[in-house]
Design a protein around this motif. Structure first.
Motif, PDB file in Angstrom:
ATOM      1  N   GLU A 108      59.287  -3.486  10.611  1.00  0.00           N
ATOM      2  CA  GLU A 108      59.005  -4.373  11.742  1.00  0.00           C
ATOM      3  C   GLU A 108      59.718  -5.704  11.482  1.00  0.00           C
ATOM      4  N   VAL A 109      60.618  -6.089  12.370  1.00  0.00           N
ATOM      5  CA  VAL A 109      61.430  -7.301  12.202  1.00  0.00           C
ATOM      6  C   VAL A 109      60.564  -8.551  12.355  1.00  0.00           C
ATOM      7  N   CYS A 110      60.770  -9.513  11.456  1.00  0.00           N
ATOM      8  CA  CYS A 110      60.032 -10.781  11.480  1.00  0.00           C
ATOM      9  C   CYS A 110      60.700 -11.758  12.444  1.00  0.00           C
ATOM     10  N   ALA A 111      59.891 -12.525  13.140  1.00  0.00           N
ATOM     11  CA  ALA A 111      60.410 -13.565  14.030  1.00  0.00           C
ATOM     12  C   ALA A 111      60.922 -14.733  13.176  1.00  0.00           C
ATOM     13  N   ILE A 112      61.744 -15.570  13.781  1.00  0.00           N
ATOM     14  CA  ILE A 112      62.254 -16.749  13.085  1.00  0.00           C
ATOM     15  C   ILE A 112      61.417 -17.951  13.507  1.00  0.00           C
ATOM     16  N   ALA A 113      60.854 -18.642  12.525  1.00  0.00           N
ATOM     17  CA  ALA A 113      60.021 -19.816  12.784  1.00  0.00           C
ATOM     18  C   ALA A 113      60.909 -20.994  13.191  1.00  0.00           C
ATOM     19  N   PRO A 114      60.341 -22.048  13.763  1.00  0.00           N
ATOM     20  CA  PRO A 114      61.133 -23.218  14.167  1.00  0.00           C
ATOM     21  C   PRO A 114      61.914 -23.860  13.011  1.00  0.00           C
ATOM     22  N   ASN A 115      61.426 -23.709  11.780  1.00  0.00           N
ATOM     23  CA  ASN A 115      62.141 -24.303  10.645  1.00  0.00           C
ATOM     24  C   ASN A 115      63.234 -23.388  10.117  1.00  0.00           C
ATOM     25  N   GLY A 116      63.432 -22.210  10.741  1.00  0.00           N
ATOM     26  CA  GLY A 116      64.506 -21.299  10.345  1.00  0.00           C
ATOM     27  C   GLY A 116      64.069 -20.222   9.362  1.00  0.00           C
ATOM     28  N   ALA A 117      62.868 -20.298   8.832  1.00  0.00           N
ATOM     29  CA  ALA A 117      62.369 -19.297   7.883  1.00  0.00           C
ATOM     30  C   ALA A 117      61.773 -18.123   8.643  1.00  0.00           C
ATOM     31  N   PRO A 118      61.739 -16.946   8.006  1.00  0.00           N
ATOM     32  CA  PRO A 118      61.123 -15.802   8.685  1.00  0.00           C
ATOM     33  C   PRO A 118      59.607 -15.964   8.761  1.00  0.00           C
ATOM     34  N   ASP A 119      59.032 -15.589   9.893  1.00  0.00           N
ATOM     35  CA  ASP A 119      57.581 -15.624  10.100  1.00  0.00           C
ATOM     36  C   ASP A 119      57.133 -14.178  10.289  1.00  0.00           C
ATOM     37  N   CYS A 120      56.566 -13.598   9.231  1.00  0.00           N
ATOM     38  CA  CYS A 120      56.256 -12.165   9.231  1.00  0.00           C
ATOM     39  C   CYS A 120      54.800 -11.847   9.548  1.00  0.00           C
TER      40      CYS A 120
END
Length: 174
Positions: A108-120
């Motif tokens: 399942e692909v993680c979204a990208i958080a506003p700071n550029g890090a992955p949000d899993c």
């Protein structure tokens, strides 16, 4: 015929030990207080009786401090006991929750958080809901460089069309 002596009961032994402990606390507090007390220096040299009086004043304040320490001992023990019981209940609840948890595998692909890090967080929940569970936490994430087929067909393994993708590969679901 000889006489027999009964051993003191556990209650009597504990009461005797508590009395000795309290006496030791009072005595050590009195000594510490008497040693720490520094009398003000008068203009003339004090006599023997004034020094003895000053020593007794220090002893009295040390005994008052020891008394309050002994009085607070029971209250503190009760607070510690209640805290321990509450912690045990919390741990039991956590263990019960673990028994219902299951490890699932997926991609399942993680979204990208506003700071550029992955949000899993959302990816782990989505993976678990897809397997019939209510929610989940990610246990294993993988990061890979993903490129379109034309990049690989051109003999390259990176390029402007490629991007980094992070996905959840294992999650603990409940």
């Amino acid at each position: 015929m000889g006489t027999t002596h009964a051993l003191p009961s556990a209650f009597a032994r504990n009461a005797l030990l508590a009395a000795f402990g309290a006496a030791a606390i009072l005595f050590s507090a009195a000594l510490a207080s008497a040693q720490d007390a520094k009398p003000p220096e008068p203009a003339s040299k004090p006599g023997f009786l004034s020094e003895v009086g000053r020593w007794f004043d220090g002893l009295g304040s040390g005994l008052r401090g020891a008394r309050s320490g002994v009085e607070n001992l029971g209250r503190d023990a009760g607070v510690a006991a209640r805290s321990t019981v509450e912690d045990a209940k919390s741990a039991a609840g956590a263990v019960t929750g673990i028994s219902n948890a299951r490890l699932v595998r997926g991609h399942e692909v993680c979204a990208i958080a506003p700071n550029g890090a992955p949000d899993c967080v959302l990816a782990a929940n989505t993976m678990c809901k897809g397997k019939g569970f209510g929610s989940g936490k990610s246990l294993d994430m993988t990061t890979a460089e993903v490129c379109p087929a034309k990049v690989y067909l051109a003999g390259r393994n990176s390029g402007a069309d490629c991007h980094t993708e992070t996905f959840v590969s294992r999650a603990l679901c409940q």
